[in-house]
Design a protein around this motif. Structure first.
Motif, PDB file in Angstrom:
ATOM      1  N   ALA A  89       0.837  -1.191   0.000  1.00 29.06           N
ATOM      2  CA  ALA A  89       0.000   0.000   0.000  1.00 29.06           C
ATOM      3  C   ALA A  89       0.878   1.250   0.000  1.00 29.06           C
ATOM      4  N   LEU A  90       0.535   2.195  -0.864  1.00 22.97           N
ATOM      5  CA  LEU A  90       1.205   3.495  -0.892  1.00 22.97           C
ATOM      6  C   LEU A  90       0.369   4.434  -0.037  1.00 22.97           C
ATOM      7  N   VAL A  91       0.949   4.903   1.046  1.00 29.06           N
ATOM      8  CA  VAL A  91       0.214   5.674   2.045  1.00 29.06           C
ATOM      9  C   VAL A  91       0.858   7.036   2.265  1.00 29.06           C
ATOM     10  N   GLY A  92       0.137   7.898   2.957  1.00 31.65           N
ATOM     11  CA  GLY A  92       0.652   9.209   3.310  1.00 31.65           C
ATOM     12  C   GLY A  92       1.313   9.200   4.682  1.00 31.65           C
ATOM     13  N   VAL A  93       2.054  10.243   4.959  1.00 30.24           N
ATOM     14  CA  VAL A  93       2.775  10.365   6.227  1.00 30.24           C
ATOM     15  C   VAL A  93       1.816  10.326   7.409  1.00 30.24           C
ATOM     16  N   THR A  94       0.620  10.882   7.256  1.00 32.36           N
ATOM     17  CA  THR A  94      -0.316  10.970   8.373  1.00 32.36           C
ATOM     18  C   THR A  94      -1.299   9.806   8.438  1.00 32.36           C
ATOM     19  N   ASP A  95      -1.217   8.853   7.524  1.00 25.13           N
ATOM     20  CA  ASP A  95      -2.146   7.721   7.543  1.00 25.13           C
ATOM     21  C   ASP A  95      -1.906   6.837   8.762  1.00 25.13           C
ATOM     22  N   ASP A  96      -2.989   6.299   9.293  1.00 26.44           N
ATOM     23  CA  ASP A  96      -2.931   5.371  10.419  1.00 26.44           C
ATOM     24  C   ASP A  96      -2.706   3.968   9.871  1.00 26.44           C
ATOM     25  N   LEU A  97      -1.497   3.465   9.988  1.00 26.78           N
ATOM     26  CA  LEU A  97      -1.154   2.168   9.431  1.00 26.78           C
ATOM     27  C   LEU A  97      -1.789   1.011  10.195  1.00 26.78           C
ATOM     28  N   SER A  98      -2.289   1.281  11.390  1.00 29.43           N
ATOM     29  CA  SER A  98      -2.902   0.206  12.175  1.00 29.43           C
ATOM     30  C   SER A  98      -4.215  -0.270  11.566  1.00 29.43           C
ATOM     31  N   VAL A  99      -4.799   0.502  10.667  1.00 29.96           N
ATOM     32  CA  VAL A  99      -6.065   0.093  10.044  1.00 29.96           C
ATOM     33  C   VAL A  99      -5.851  -0.820   8.839  1.00 29.96           C
ATOM     34  N   LEU A 100      -4.603  -0.990   8.423  1.00 31.30           N
ATOM     35  CA  LEU A 100      -4.333  -1.876   7.297  1.00 31.30           C
ATOM     36  C   LEU A 100      -4.507  -3.326   7.724  1.00 31.30           C
ATOM     37  N   PRO A 101      -5.050  -4.159   6.843  1.00 32.70           N
ATOM     38  CA  PRO A 101      -5.183  -5.583   7.183  1.00 32.70           C
ATOM     39  C   PRO A 101      -3.818  -6.209   7.456  1.00 32.70           C
ATOM     40  N   ASP A 102      -3.810  -7.264   8.272  1.00 31.96           N
ATOM     41  CA  ASP A 102      -2.568  -7.991   8.544  1.00 31.96           C
ATOM     42  C   ASP A 102      -1.961  -8.463   7.236  1.00 31.96           C
ATOM     43  N   GLY A 103      -0.661  -8.332   7.130  1.00 31.45           N
ATOM     44  CA  GLY A 103       0.042  -8.803   5.944  1.00 31.45           C
ATOM     45  C   GLY A 103       0.212  -7.767   4.850  1.00 31.45           C
ATOM     46  N   VAL A 104      -0.393  -6.587   5.022  1.00 36.22           N
ATOM     47  CA  VAL A 104      -0.238  -5.531   4.022  1.00 36.22           C
ATOM     48  C   VAL A 104       0.977  -4.698   4.399  1.00 36.22           C
ATOM     49  N   ASP A 105       1.930  -4.615   3.487  1.00 35.10           N
ATOM     50  CA  ASP A 105       3.090  -3.762   3.692  1.00 35.10           C
ATOM     51  C   ASP A 105       2.755  -2.351   3.222  1.00 35.10           C
ATOM     52  N   ALA A 106       3.408  -1.368   3.802  1.00 37.71           N
ATOM     53  CA  ALA A 106       3.139   0.024   3.445  1.00 37.71           C
ATOM     54  C   ALA A 106       4.433   0.735   3.065  1.00 37.71           C
ATOM     55  N   LEU A 107       4.298   1.635   2.120  1.00 35.84           N
ATOM     56  CA  LEU A 107       5.394   2.477   1.681  1.00 35.84           C
ATOM     57  C   LEU A 107       4.865   3.907   1.706  1.00 35.84           C
ATOM     58  N   VAL A 108       5.555   4.784   2.443  1.00 30.39           N
ATOM     59  CA  VAL A 108       5.073   6.154   2.631  1.00 30.39           C
ATOM     60  C   VAL A 108       5.462   7.020   1.442  1.00 30.39           C
ATOM     61  N   ARG A 109       4.458   7.724   0.908  1.00 29.04           N
ATOM     62  CA  ARG A 109       4.685   8.656  -0.193  1.00 29.04           C
ATOM     63  C   ARG A 109       5.112   9.998   0.367  1.00 29.04           C
ATOM     64  N   PRO A 110       5.852  10.808  -0.362  1.00 27.36           N
ATOM     65  CA  PRO A 110       6.234  10.622  -1.758  1.00 27.36           C
ATOM     66  C   PRO A 110       7.301   9.545  -1.900  1.00 27.36           C
ATOM     67  N   VAL A 111       7.259   8.871  -3.027  1.00 33.41           N
ATOM     68  CA  VAL A 111       8.154   7.765  -3.284  1.00 33.41           C
ATOM     69  C   VAL A 111       8.479   7.722  -4.775  1.00 33.41           C
TER      70      VAL A 111
END
Length: 122
Positions: A89-111
């Motif tokens: 998942a491409l996410v923002g700096v302020t996104d709450d990563l705890s709401v992502l389903p288990d097993g979803v990796d996140a990469l903070v934008r800008p990227v």
């Protein structure tokens, strides 16, 4: 679908409503020999994901137009696809990563597109 070239059997799906970025990510994967197909909306990508053996879905969660959160809900709902693909998942700096389903990796934008490829290859 965005202008990313359609591939007969993509191994990877990129969902991002920023057409230029989507094309750059698809091209960056092609440079390392990975077949990818880009879509602007999750609703366009889901039938391909369900129909083919997709290894990874890169999905934008920042822009509501990409339907990224909707796509995640479809992929991780009870009774969803067997052998669901990995998700980056491409996410923002302020996104709450705890709401992502288990097993979803996140990469903070800008990227940069090559950073997406490097993260996917880990």
């Amino acid at each position: 679908m965005v202008a990313c070239p359609a591939m007969p059997d993509p191994r990877l799906i990129v969902v991002d409503d920023n057409q230029r970025f989507c094309e750059q990510v698809v091209s960056a994967f092609a440079e390392v020999g990975i077949t990818a197909q880009g879509f602007a909306r999750g609703s366009e990508a889901l039938p391909v994901i369900l129909r083919q053996q997709i290894a990874l879905v890169v999905v934008d969660l920042l822009r509501p137009g990409s339907e990224g959160r909707w796509l995640l809900s479809q992929l991780f709902s009870p009774g969803a696809t067997q052998g669901s693909p990995a998700v980056l998942a491409l996410v923002g700096v302020t996104d709450d990563l705890s709401v992502l389903p288990d097993g979803v990796d996140a990469l903070v934008r800008p990227v940069f597109p090559r950073q997406v490829v490097a993260s996917a290859q880990r």
